[in-house]
Design a protein around this motif. Structure first.
Motif, short mmCIF file in Angstrom:
data_model
loop_
_atom_site.label_atom_id
_atom_site.label_comp_id
_atom_site.label_asym_id
_atom_site.label_seq_id
_atom_site.Cartn_x
_atom_site.Cartn_y
_atom_site.Cartn_z
N PRO A 105 0.80 -1.22 0.00
CA PRO A 105 0.00 0.00 0.00
C PRO A 105 0.84 1.28 0.00
CG PRO A 105 -0.98 -1.62 1.46
CD PRO A 105 0.35 -2.19 1.02
N THR A 106 1.96 1.26 0.71
CA THR A 106 2.93 2.35 0.63
C THR A 106 4.18 1.78 -0.02
OG1 THR A 106 2.08 3.42 2.63
CG2 THR A 106 4.32 4.00 1.94
N HIS A 107 4.56 2.33 -1.16
CA HIS A 107 5.77 1.88 -1.86
C HIS A 107 6.41 3.11 -2.48
CE1 HIS A 107 7.77 -1.25 -4.73
NE2 HIS A 107 8.65 -0.37 -4.24
N ILE A 108 7.45 3.57 -1.81
CA ILE A 108 8.13 4.81 -2.20
C ILE A 108 9.56 4.46 -2.61
CG2 ILE A 108 8.96 7.04 -1.36
CD1 ILE A 108 6.53 6.89 0.65
N LEU A 109 10.01 5.05 -3.71
CA LEU A 109 11.39 4.91 -4.15
C LEU A 109 12.17 6.13 -3.71
CD1 LEU A 109 10.77 3.57 -7.76
CD2 LEU A 109 11.30 2.26 -5.69
N ILE A 110 13.33 5.90 -3.13
CA ILE A 110 14.18 6.98 -2.63
C ILE A 110 15.50 6.89 -3.37
CG2 ILE A 110 15.27 7.98 -0.59
CD1 ILE A 110 12.97 6.13 0.86
N ILE A 111 15.86 7.98 -4.05
CA ILE A 111 17.06 7.97 -4.89
C ILE A 111 17.94 9.18 -4.59
CG2 ILE A 111 15.89 6.73 -6.74
CD1 ILE A 111 15.79 9.36 -8.33
N PRO A 112 19.26 8.99 -4.66
CA PRO A 112 20.12 10.17 -4.61
C PRO A 112 20.04 10.89 -5.95
CG PRO A 112 21.45 8.21 -4.92
CD PRO A 112 20.02 7.75 -4.74
N LYS A 113 20.21 12.18 -5.92
CA LYS A 113 20.17 12.94 -7.17
C LYS A 113 21.43 12.73 -8.00
CE LYS A 113 16.76 16.38 -5.96
NZ LYS A 113 16.42 17.80 -5.87
N ILE A 154 12.91 -1.32 4.33
CA ILE A 154 13.73 -0.60 3.37
C ILE A 154 14.53 -1.65 2.61
CG2 ILE A 154 15.54 1.13 3.04
CD1 ILE A 154 14.79 2.03 5.97
N VAL A 155 14.47 -1.60 1.27
CA VAL A 155 15.12 -2.61 0.44
C VAL A 155 15.97 -1.92 -0.62
CG1 VAL A 155 14.71 -4.49 -1.22
CG2 VAL A 155 13.15 -4.16 0.71
N ASN A 156 17.15 -2.50 -0.85
CA ASN A 156 17.99 -2.09 -1.98
C ASN A 156 18.34 -3.35 -2.75
OD1 ASN A 156 21.22 -1.90 -2.79
ND2 ASN A 156 19.95 -0.22 -3.48
N ASN A 157 17.94 -3.38 -4.01
CA ASN A 157 18.29 -4.49 -4.89
C ASN A 157 19.56 -4.11 -5.64
OD1 ASN A 157 15.86 -5.81 -4.18
ND2 ASN A 157 14.77 -4.61 -5.70
N CYS A 158 20.52 -5.01 -5.65
CA CYS A 158 21.82 -4.70 -6.25
C CYS A 158 22.17 -5.75 -7.31
CB CYS A 158 22.88 -4.64 -5.17
SG CYS A 158 24.47 -4.07 -5.76
N GLY A 159 22.22 -5.30 -8.56
CA GLY A 159 22.59 -6.19 -9.65
C GLY A 159 21.45 -7.08 -10.11
N LYS A 160 21.69 -7.76 -11.22
CA LYS A 160 20.66 -8.59 -11.86
C LYS A 160 20.09 -9.65 -10.91
CE LYS A 160 20.04 -11.90 -15.58
NZ LYS A 160 20.70 -12.71 -16.58
N ASN A 161 20.94 -10.43 -10.28
CA ASN A 161 20.45 -11.48 -9.40
C ASN A 161 19.85 -10.93 -8.12
OD1 ASN A 161 21.08 -13.49 -11.19
ND2 ASN A 161 22.96 -14.12 -10.15
N GLY A 162 20.16 -9.70 -7.79
CA GLY A 162 19.56 -9.06 -6.63
C GLY A 162 18.21 -8.44 -6.93
N GLY A 163 17.82 -8.46 -8.21
CA GLY A 163 16.52 -7.93 -8.60
C GLY A 163 16.53 -6.48 -9.02
N GLN A 164 17.70 -5.88 -9.21
CA GLN A 164 17.76 -4.48 -9.64
C GLN A 164 17.36 -4.38 -11.10
OE1 GLN A 164 21.57 -2.56 -9.11
NE2 GLN A 164 20.76 -0.56 -9.72
N THR A 165 16.35 -3.55 -11.39
CA THR A 165 15.86 -3.40 -12.76
C THR A 165 16.13 -2.01 -13.34
OG1 THR A 165 13.66 -2.81 -11.97
CG2 THR A 165 14.05 -5.14 -12.45
N VAL A 166 16.52 -1.06 -12.51
CA VAL A 166 16.86 0.29 -12.98
C VAL A 166 18.29 0.57 -12.55
CG1 VAL A 166 16.33 2.76 -12.85
CG2 VAL A 166 14.47 1.08 -12.86
N GLY A 167 19.11 1.01 -13.48
CA GLY A 167 20.52 1.26 -13.22
C GLY A 167 20.80 2.59 -12.58
N HIS A 168 20.09 2.89 -11.52
CA HIS A 168 20.32 4.09 -10.69
C HIS A 168 20.00 3.62 -9.27
CE1 HIS A 168 19.99 8.70 -10.35
NE2 HIS A 168 19.86 8.25 -9.10
N ILE A 169 20.97 3.72 -8.38
CA ILE A 169 20.72 3.20 -7.04
C ILE A 169 19.44 3.78 -6.46
CG2 ILE A 169 22.17 4.94 -5.92
CD1 ILE A 169 22.89 2.70 -3.88
N HIS A 170 18.66 2.92 -5.84
CA HIS A 170 17.42 3.36 -5.23
C HIS A 170 17.06 2.41 -4.09
CE1 HIS A 170 16.37 0.56 -8.47
NE2 HIS A 170 15.28 0.26 -7.80
#
Length: 115
Positions: A36-44, A85-101
């Motif tokens: 229900p709450t899903h927020i992405l937090i990214i550095p600029k 709070i979750v950070n996915n890192c790399g393909k096997n970690g589930g990261q789908t966007v190449g900007h840390i979030h």
């Protein structure tokens, strides 16, 4: 990073529902929420993944990301029921966007282990 979707959101080329913004961090609602709450937090600053953080970035950017998490969780009164709070890192970690979030998930019982 002209092809990065998060950089396009930062540059206001793609609209988003902004939850928090300061000079270093942007937080916005995920368009495909998993809670229900899903927020992405990214550095600029564009950093491709957690693995690409320099020591300098770790000391300057990462604390600001987590201060944003603290502000958002207080603003949305998420502390009582809890959140993840979750950070996915790399393909096997589930990261789908190449900007840390970082994903801030709340509003339901989150299972363990995750996916």
């Amino acid at each position: 990073m002209s092809e990065c979707i998060f950089c396009k959101i930062l540059n206001k080329e793609i609209p988003s529902e902004i939850v928090f913004e300061n000079d270093e961090v942007l937080a916005f609602n995920d368009v495909n929420p998993q809670a229900p709450t899903h927020i992405l937090i990214i550095p600029k600053k564009h950093i491709s993944s957690f693995s690409d953080f320099s020591e300098e970035d770790m000391g300057s950017i990462l604390p600001k990301v987590f201060l944003a998490v603290k502000y958002i969780t207080e603003k949305l009164d998420l502390k009582k029921e809890g959140y993840r709070i979750v950070n996915n890192c790399g393909k096997n970690g589930g990261q789908t966007v190449g900007h840390i979030h970082f994903h801030l998930l709340a509003g339901r019982q989150l299972q363990w282990p995750p996916g």
